[in-house]
Write a protein that holds these residues in place. Structure first.
Motif, short mmCIF file in Angstrom:
data_model
loop_
_atom_site.label_atom_id
_atom_site.label_comp_id
_atom_site.label_asym_id
_atom_site.label_seq_id
_atom_site.Cartn_x
_atom_site.Cartn_y
_atom_site.Cartn_z
N LEU A 1 0.86 -1.19 0.00
CA LEU A 1 0.00 0.00 0.00
C LEU A 1 0.89 1.23 0.00
O LEU A 1 1.66 1.44 0.95
CB LEU A 1 -0.92 0.00 1.22
CG LEU A 1 -1.85 -1.21 1.38
CD1 LEU A 1 -2.69 -1.07 2.65
CD2 LEU A 1 -2.73 -1.39 0.15
N TYR A 2 0.79 2.04 -1.04
CA TYR A 2 1.59 3.26 -1.17
C TYR A 2 0.73 4.45 -0.77
O TYR A 2 -0.23 4.78 -1.46
CB TYR A 2 2.13 3.39 -2.59
CG TYR A 2 3.23 2.40 -2.88
CD1 TYR A 2 4.57 2.78 -2.82
CD2 TYR A 2 2.94 1.07 -3.16
CE1 TYR A 2 5.59 1.87 -3.05
CE2 TYR A 2 3.95 0.15 -3.40
CZ TYR A 2 5.28 0.55 -3.34
OH TYR A 2 6.29 -0.36 -3.56
N GLY A 3 1.06 5.05 0.36
CA GLY A 3 0.21 6.04 1.01
C GLY A 3 -0.65 5.31 2.03
O GLY A 3 -1.09 4.17 1.80
N PHE A 4 -0.91 5.98 3.16
CA PHE A 4 -1.66 5.28 4.21
C PHE A 4 -2.57 6.25 4.94
O PHE A 4 -2.43 6.50 6.13
CB PHE A 4 -0.72 4.57 5.18
CG PHE A 4 -1.39 3.43 5.93
CD1 PHE A 4 -1.72 2.26 5.27
CD2 PHE A 4 -1.69 3.55 7.28
CE1 PHE A 4 -2.34 1.22 5.95
CE2 PHE A 4 -2.30 2.51 7.97
CZ PHE A 4 -2.63 1.34 7.30
N GLY A 5 -3.51 6.82 4.19
CA GLY A 5 -4.48 7.73 4.77
C GLY A 5 -5.81 7.05 5.02
O GLY A 5 -5.88 5.86 5.34
N GLY A 6 -6.91 7.82 4.85
CA GLY A 6 -8.23 7.33 5.19
C GLY A 6 -8.62 6.07 4.44
O GLY A 6 -9.18 5.13 5.02
#
Length: 333
Positions: A173-178
């Motif tokens: 997972l590239y980026g780990f926001g909402g």
């Protein structure tokens, strides 16, 4: 009622949003009037406010992760009662007759309309939704944690399925926001090994708390080849980075509605050995219903940060600056 309006698209450090008073909307013949109880703050709202996505309606009210209760119904609505709890999501309406709708791909309908882009959304005390596009929410999902599920969760789920991740596979997972932190919970519940790559230290800690096998900075590759990867960050320069991390036959899904330009790809290094790139366009209602049922079954929970409705611009600024993990949620009153 109180509502926020995109008066002039521009950086959220300025004032693209203005708080206004307007009449409570009248639902159309097939629509529900919904009193908003919670509205998630999505990165798409940021794109609409700043102009990455040109507004489709002047002065539109953003917000498409709405949990609310039915406060009125149009003359053609059946099956909903006053006080019923419903969810309002990004996909607002399709034509239902085009070739894409006929084959079950309503997310590709060329006449689709969207909440908070084509029609006023949930940064307000009331909104409307066509009854066929309203979601009945499982009782296990409380208002505030449920709000981000209605876009971040549903889109992340569609991206997960588009990635073709095999059962028990290795997912990056590239980026780990909402969206990513909800997608990760579904993948983990289904037996995947999850590796998170993000520049944000707070998000890396959250990833490990949720059960990720690793959480690394963008400068570090995952510790093993990936069967699938999902790019949540709207950064085109990460496309070749993620492709190089894939194992042979791996798939990269691009989850965002907006992405900066992708740099040239090197065929042998980035794409050879039958690697694939797949985009993700909105979602179908079937996606939404399946995801919400799985979220209740798996115990998927959004990490949320509450903001009063009158602090909506602050929530968008904090989202842009990465000042919180998980998701922000606006709460009227």
């Amino acid at each position: 009622m109180r509502a926020w309006s995109v008066v002039e698209q521009g950086p959220v450090e300025g004032e693209p949003l203005k708080e206004i008073e307007r009449p409570v909307p009248e639902p159309g013949p097939d629509e529900l009037l919904v009193r908003v109880r919670a509205c998630g703050v999505c990165r798409t709202d940021l794109h609409v406010a700043e102009g990455d996505l040109p507004v489709h309606r002047a002065g539109v009210t953003p917000g498409h992760e709405v949990v609310g209760e039915v406060a009125g119904t149009g003359a053609q609505v059946f099956g909903f009662a006053l006080g019923d709890r419903v969810g309002v999501a990004w996909l607002r309406r399709t034509d239902g007759v085009c070739a894409y709708c006929a084959r079950g791909d309503e997310n590709l309908c060329p006449r689709s309309r969207y909440t908070g882009w084509d029609a006023d959304g949930g940064y307000a005390e009331y909104t409307t939704v066509p009854a066929p596009f309203a979601y009945r929410l499982p009782e296990a999902l409380d208002d505030v944690p449920a709000a981000p599920l209605l876009c971040a969760g549903i889109i992340g789920f569609r991206a997960l399925r588009r990635s073709g991740l095999p059962r028990g596979g290795r997912l990056g997972l590239y980026g780990f926001g909402g969206s990513a932190h909800l997608c990760a919970q579904v993948a983990l519940a289904e037996g995947a090994t999850v590796h998170v790559i993000t520049r944000d230290e707070v998000s890396r800690r959250l990833a490990l708390e949720l059960g990720a096998a690793s959480a690394r900075d963008l400068a570090e590759p995952p510790p093993e080849p990936l069967d699938a990867a999902i790019l949540f960050a709207p950064a085109g320069e990460l496309v070749p980075v993620a492709l190089r991390a894939l194992d042979r036959g791996g798939v990269l899904a691009l989850a965002g509605i907006h992405l900066t330009d992708v740099p040239p790809l090197h065929y042998e290094t980035d794409l050879f050995y039958e690697k694939e790139v797949r985009s993700v366009t909105a979602n179908t209602r079937a996606d939404g219903r399946e995801f919400l049922a799985l979220a209740a079954r798996y115990g998927v929970r959004a990490t949320t940060h509450r903001y009063p409705l009158d602090r909506a611009p602050e929530a968008l600024r904090d989202l842009k600056a990465g000042r919180f993990d998980g998701a922000a949620v606006l709460v009227p009153g």
